[in-house]
Design a protein around this motif. Structure first.
Motif, mmCIF file in Angstrom:
data_model
loop_
_atom_site.group_PDB
_atom_site.id
_atom_site.type_symbol
_atom_site.label_atom_id
_atom_site.label_comp_id
_atom_site.label_asym_id
_atom_site.label_seq_id
_atom_site.Cartn_x
_atom_site.Cartn_y
_atom_site.Cartn_z
ATOM 1 N N ALA A 30 40.762 35.349 36.775
ATOM 2 C CA ALA A 30 40.984 36.455 35.844
ATOM 3 C C ALA A 30 41.697 37.622 36.522
ATOM 4 C CB ALA A 30 39.654 36.928 35.270
ATOM 5 N N LEU A 31 41.619 37.680 37.857
ATOM 6 C CA LEU A 31 42.183 38.818 38.596
ATOM 7 C C LEU A 31 43.489 38.505 39.318
ATOM 8 C CD1 LEU A 31 38.798 40.003 40.104
ATOM 9 C CD2 LEU A 31 40.195 41.332 38.511
ATOM 10 N N LEU A 32 43.910 37.247 39.307
ATOM 11 C CA LEU A 32 45.071 36.844 40.104
ATOM 12 C C LEU A 32 46.343 37.603 39.754
ATOM 13 C CD1 LEU A 32 44.759 32.960 40.502
ATOM 14 C CD2 LEU A 32 44.614 34.708 42.285
ATOM 15 N N ASP A 33 46.510 37.937 38.476
ATOM 16 C CA ASP A 33 47.738 38.615 38.054
ATOM 17 C C ASP A 33 47.663 40.131 38.211
ATOM 18 O OD1 ASP A 33 48.903 36.202 37.373
ATOM 19 O OD2 ASP A 33 48.169 36.264 35.306
ATOM 20 N N SER A 34 46.589 40.625 38.812
ATOM 21 C CA SER A 34 46.387 42.076 38.893
ATOM 22 C C SER A 34 47.122 42.720 40.055
ATOM 23 C CB SER A 34 44.890 42.379 39.042
ATOM 24 O OG SER A 34 44.410 41.934 40.305
ATOM 25 N N ASP A 35 47.677 41.900 40.972
ATOM 26 C CA ASP A 35 48.342 42.411 42.171
ATOM 27 C C ASP A 35 47.379 43.170 43.081
ATOM 28 O OD1 ASP A 35 50.859 41.358 41.608
ATOM 29 O OD2 ASP A 35 51.404 43.079 40.367
ATOM 30 N N ALA A 36 46.087 42.859 42.964
ATOM 31 C CA ALA A 36 45.100 43.417 43.885
ATOM 32 C C ALA A 36 44.951 42.478 45.080
ATOM 33 C CB ALA A 36 43.754 43.573 43.177
ATOM 34 N N THR A 37 44.347 42.973 46.149
ATOM 35 C CA THR A 37 44.025 42.143 47.307
ATOM 36 C C THR A 37 42.603 41.608 47.118
ATOM 37 O OG1 THR A 37 45.417 43.519 48.729
ATOM 38 C CG2 THR A 37 43.857 42.053 49.812
ATOM 39 N N ILE A 38 42.482 40.298 46.995
ATOM 40 C CA ILE A 38 41.193 39.687 46.669
ATOM 41 C C ILE A 38 40.592 39.050 47.921
ATOM 42 C CG2 ILE A 38 39.996 38.009 45.224
ATOM 43 C CD1 ILE A 38 42.323 38.268 43.219
ATOM 44 N N HIS A 39 39.424 39.537 48.324
ATOM 45 C CA HIS A 39 38.693 39.002 49.464
ATOM 46 C C HIS A 39 37.492 38.212 48.932
ATOM 47 C CE1 HIS A 39 40.598 41.875 52.435
ATOM 48 N NE2 HIS A 39 40.853 42.476 51.280
ATOM 49 N N VAL A 40 37.311 37.007 49.402
ATOM 50 C CA VAL A 40 36.178 36.180 48.984
ATOM 51 C C VAL A 40 35.286 35.914 50.193
ATOM 52 C CG1 VAL A 40 35.441 33.978 48.002
ATOM 53 C CG2 VAL A 40 37.527 35.094 47.150
#
Length: 210
Positions: A30-40
């Motif tokens: 859901a967040l992939l297109d947000s251009d945020a940096t996603i840390h898992v």
């Protein structure tokens, strides 16, 4: 807790997702297109999340969560089914952070609504955690009401709005035109083309002289 619906620009923001299972996968997608940096943060990942890691779409920390893992995150997503971990996340989160507690909507301050997307049109539905099944049923109804090709109609409305705003017309006339393009007549592509061509031939506002 009183929730206010908002659309947030997460460009260049830091998001921390704790958990690597199916629920975490849904949040990440859901967040992939947000251009945020996603840390898992998770000892393991689903196959799809691992592929996103290989594709450098996400940053993966192969470890169990620790309170020190939270620092300057704008959004924190707790996607675990471990109550003790969820408690640590809530206590350790920076005061400025938005928190989504998967499976416990009232435990955080952010809810991910169910969303129908048709190009620039987004329709979001939430029951504030009361009934996810109800949200699913409503989205199914909306899916029938607004089929996939509705995105093209929304693009047409957007193009017309940009042109109309540039025209040398009184505000009332512009509003009249903006209202008229909502007519069912303009679901037809030929009618859309006729109108956009006509609008493009109309006089534009002159730039102000310095």
């Amino acid at each position: 807790m009183a929730y206010v619906p908002l659309n947030i620009d997460l460009t260049n923001k830091q998001i921390k997702v704790i958990g690597g299972g199916k629920i975490a996968e849904r949040r990440v997608k859901a967040l992939l297109d947000s251009d945020a940096t996603i840390h898992v943060i998770s000892p393991d990942l689903t196959g799809n999340l691992y592929q996103l890691y290989l594709d450098e779409k996400i940053i993966w920390y192969k470890k169990s969560f620790e309170s020190k893992d939270l620092d300057n995150d704008e959004l924190i997503i707790s996607a675990t089914n471990q109550e003790e971990v969820n408690d640590v996340i809530k206590k350790s989160a920076p005061i400025h952070s938005l928190i989504n507690m998967v499976g416990d909507a009232q435990g955080g301050n952010v809810i991910f609504p169910g969303t129908l997307k048709r190009g620039k049109l987004q329709i979001s539905v939430t029951s504030t955690g009361a009934s996810p099944k109800l949200v699913s049923n409503i989205l199914n109804d909306l899916d029938k009401q607004y089929p996939i090709d509705y995105a093209e109609y929304v693009d047409f409305l957007y193009e017309c709005r940009i042109i109309i705003k540039s025209l040398d017309l009184e505000k009332a006339k512009k509003n009249q035109l903006l209202e008229s393009i909502l007519s069912d007549q303009y679901f037809d592509e030929d009618e859309q083309e006729k109108l956009t061509n006509w609008l493009k031939r109309q006089p534009k506002k002159r730039a102000r002289e310095e």
